[in-house]
Design a protein around this motif. Structure first.
Motif, short mmCIF file in Angstrom:
data_model
loop_
_atom_site.label_atom_id
_atom_site.label_comp_id
_atom_site.label_asym_id
_atom_site.label_seq_id
_atom_site.Cartn_x
_atom_site.Cartn_y
_atom_site.Cartn_z
N MET A 113 0.85 -1.20 0.00
CA MET A 113 0.00 0.00 0.00
C MET A 113 0.88 1.24 0.00
O MET A 113 1.82 1.33 0.76
CB MET A 113 -0.89 0.00 1.24
N SER A 114 0.56 2.20 -0.87
CA SER A 114 1.36 3.41 -0.93
C SER A 114 0.94 4.37 0.17
O SER A 114 -0.20 4.37 0.63
CB SER A 114 1.19 4.08 -2.30
N SER A 115 1.88 5.22 0.59
CA SER A 115 1.60 6.21 1.63
C SER A 115 0.67 7.28 1.09
O SER A 115 0.63 7.56 -0.11
CB SER A 115 2.91 6.84 2.09
N ILE A 116 -0.10 7.91 2.00
CA ILE A 116 -0.96 9.03 1.60
C ILE A 116 -0.15 10.19 1.07
O ILE A 116 -0.68 11.07 0.39
CB ILE A 116 -1.84 9.50 2.78
N ASN A 117 1.16 10.19 1.36
CA ASN A 117 2.02 11.30 0.95
C ASN A 117 3.00 10.95 -0.16
O ASN A 117 3.78 11.79 -0.57
CB ASN A 117 2.81 11.81 2.16
N SER A 118 2.97 9.71 -0.63
CA SER A 118 3.93 9.29 -1.65
C SER A 118 3.78 10.13 -2.91
O SER A 118 2.68 10.27 -3.46
CB SER A 118 3.74 7.81 -1.99
N GLN A 119 4.88 10.70 -3.35
CA GLN A 119 4.88 11.47 -4.59
C GLN A 119 6.32 11.70 -5.03
O GLN A 119 7.25 11.56 -4.24
CB GLN A 119 4.18 12.82 -4.41
N LYS A 120 6.48 12.02 -6.28
CA LYS A 120 7.80 12.33 -6.81
C LYS A 120 8.13 13.77 -6.49
O LYS A 120 7.34 14.68 -6.76
CB LYS A 120 7.82 12.12 -8.33
N VAL A 121 9.29 13.97 -5.87
CA VAL A 121 9.73 15.32 -5.52
C VAL A 121 10.65 15.83 -6.63
O VAL A 121 11.54 15.12 -7.07
CB VAL A 121 10.46 15.32 -4.17
N ALA A 122 10.42 17.04 -7.06
CA ALA A 122 11.18 17.59 -8.17
C ALA A 122 12.67 17.63 -7.86
O ALA A 122 13.08 17.98 -6.75
CB ALA A 122 10.68 19.00 -8.49
N ALA A 123 13.48 17.25 -8.86
CA ALA A 123 14.93 17.36 -8.71
C ALA A 123 15.29 18.83 -8.47
O ALA A 123 14.74 19.73 -9.12
CB ALA A 123 15.62 16.84 -9.96
N GLY A 124 16.16 19.06 -7.52
CA GLY A 124 16.56 20.43 -7.23
C GLY A 124 15.63 21.15 -6.27
O GLY A 124 15.85 22.34 -5.97
N THR A 135 -0.47 11.95 8.92
CA THR A 135 -1.20 13.13 8.46
C THR A 135 -0.70 13.50 7.08
O THR A 135 0.34 12.99 6.62
CB THR A 135 -1.02 14.31 9.44
N SER A 136 -1.41 14.37 6.39
CA SER A 136 -1.07 14.71 5.01
C SER A 136 -0.23 15.97 4.91
O SER A 136 -0.40 16.90 5.71
CB SER A 136 -2.36 14.90 4.19
N VAL A 137 0.63 16.00 3.92
CA VAL A 137 1.36 17.22 3.61
C VAL A 137 0.45 18.16 2.83
O VAL A 137 -0.60 17.78 2.32
CB VAL A 137 2.61 16.93 2.75
N VAL A 138 0.86 19.42 2.76
CA VAL A 138 0.28 20.36 1.81
C VAL A 138 1.24 20.39 0.63
O VAL A 138 2.38 20.81 0.76
CB VAL A 138 0.14 21.77 2.40
N ALA A 139 0.81 19.88 -0.50
CA ALA A 139 1.69 19.80 -1.67
C ALA A 139 1.85 21.17 -2.30
O ALA A 139 0.92 21.99 -2.30
CB ALA A 139 1.12 18.82 -2.70
N PRO A 140 3.04 21.46 -2.85
CA PRO A 140 3.24 22.75 -3.51
C PRO A 140 2.39 22.87 -4.77
O PRO A 140 2.08 21.87 -5.43
CB PRO A 140 4.74 22.75 -3.82
N ALA A 141 2.02 24.08 -5.08
CA ALA A 141 1.19 24.32 -6.29
C ALA A 141 2.01 24.09 -7.53
O ALA A 141 3.22 24.30 -7.55
CB ALA A 141 0.66 25.74 -6.25
N LEU A 182 0.02 30.39 -0.68
CA LEU A 182 1.26 30.74 -1.38
C LEU A 182 1.73 29.66 -2.35
O LEU A 182 2.60 29.92 -3.17
CB LEU A 182 2.37 31.02 -0.34
N GLY A 183 1.20 28.45 -2.21
CA GLY A 183 1.62 27.37 -3.10
C GLY A 183 2.92 26.71 -2.71
O GLY A 183 3.57 26.06 -3.53
N ILE A 184 3.33 26.85 -1.44
CA ILE A 184 4.55 26.19 -0.96
C ILE A 184 4.17 24.89 -0.26
O ILE A 184 3.11 24.79 0.37
CB ILE A 184 5.32 27.12 0.01
#
Length: 307
Positions: free
Chosen positions: A1-12, A301-307, A66-68
């Motif tokens: 099962m994948s995490s509720i927060n699993s996502q690819k984080v941008a390089a850099g 708990t969940s992150v707030v993903a950047p816009a 702010l989209g951060i």
């Protein structure tokens, strides 16, 4: 099962996983801290106030505006111990970053409440001892604890600054340090191993904050405390915060090797507090691939993903 927060984080991506607000011992409101993190060019920032989650909602609101990206967290106060060669046990304070725990986990909430209550009693005693030599009273400290700010030694420091006893925070920590007659050890906190297990139970990722910082490492030529750290790893420790201004290069190199041997996470951060400390948001960062591991393990708990 994948995490509720699993996502690819941008390089850099610029990621700072340790900061404080005025809900503990920082000087910025949660909204101000997130706004400054955005202005500093961060893509992600964690709010990790001492033993409290009261700043999360405000920080999350501003992060969405702010989209951060925002990582809800806590810096948990714990009590560590070390078995010396002569058979005696040395106790000391250890800070543990809990990233993405469930704030409604009953046992976690109970432990944090006990820690905060113990902090208040500790501050009262320290203030009483200081009042014998300085013009400082408990009422002065209470003024610094308004708006739900978590009790900590910086509150006394700020009260002394406000009264003109000292010019800034830093001299206070030399005055009230372990071994001084004003110092009182932290009370009513869990052991580090207990806290690690509790953070895991709450779905969080336990990261040891600034390990052996500020000169607490063994003297040159003395062995590193491998067995003590391996006990923490056995308890479920997720990793080490090694990219931090107070962690020496020698300690960081040793912990990097230990993390490699045990497949642990390595993080970096500013440990930002606002006014009174030189730490700048983004001065040390966490690598995107390491942050992805935090996101995979954090299910409380969940992150707030950047816009």
């Amino acid at each position: 099962m994948s995490s509720i927060n699993s996502q690819k984080v941008a390089a850099g991506a610029r990621i700072d996983l340790h900061s404080h607000t005025n809900r503990s011992d920082g000087t910025d409101s949660p909204s101000e801290m997130v706004t400054k993190a955005h202005a500093a060019g961060l893509n992600w920032v964690a709010i990790t106030d001492h033993d409290t989650t009261t700043g999360w909602a405000e920080a999350e609101h501003t992060a969405r505006e702010l989209g951060i990206g925002l990582v809800p967290g806590i810096e948990v106060t714990t009590r560590g111990s070390e078995l010396r060669e002569d058979g005696t046990v040395r106790g000391f304070s250890v800070h543990l970053l809990a990233l993405l725990p469930d704030p409604n986990h009953a046992e976690l909430a109970e432990v944090l409440a006990a820690s905060v209550a113990g902090r208040v009693e500790r501050l009262k005693i320290i203030t009483e001892r200081l009042s014998e030599d300085y013009d400082i009273l408990w009422d002065d400290v209470l003024l610094e604890l308004e708006n739900g700010k978590t009790a900590g030694r910086p509150a006394i420091a700020d009260a002394m600054v406000a009264k003109g006893i000292i010019a800034k925070r830093e001299p206070f920590f030399d005055l009230v340090k372990p071994g001084s007659r004003y110092y009182v050890p932290t009370q009513s906190v869990p052991s580090t191993q207990e806290a690690i297990r509790l953070v895991r139970a709450a779905g969080g990722v336990p990261i040891l904050a600034h390990p052996m910082a500020r000169g607490k490492e063994p003297a040159p030529g003395q062995p590193m405390p491998t067995s003590n750290f391996e006990r923490l790893i056995d308890a479920g420790l997720g990793g080490f915060e090694i990219h931090h201004r107070d962690v020496s290069e020698r300690v960081a190199e040793w912990l990097t090797q230990l993390a490699f041997e045990h497949d642990l996470i390595l993080t970096g951060s500013s440990d930002y507090h606002g006014h009174g400390k030189d730490n700048k948001l983004g001065e040390n960062l966490t690598a995107p691939e390491m942050f992805e591991r935090v996101l995979e393990q954090g299910i409380g708990t969940s992150v707030v993903a950047p816009a």
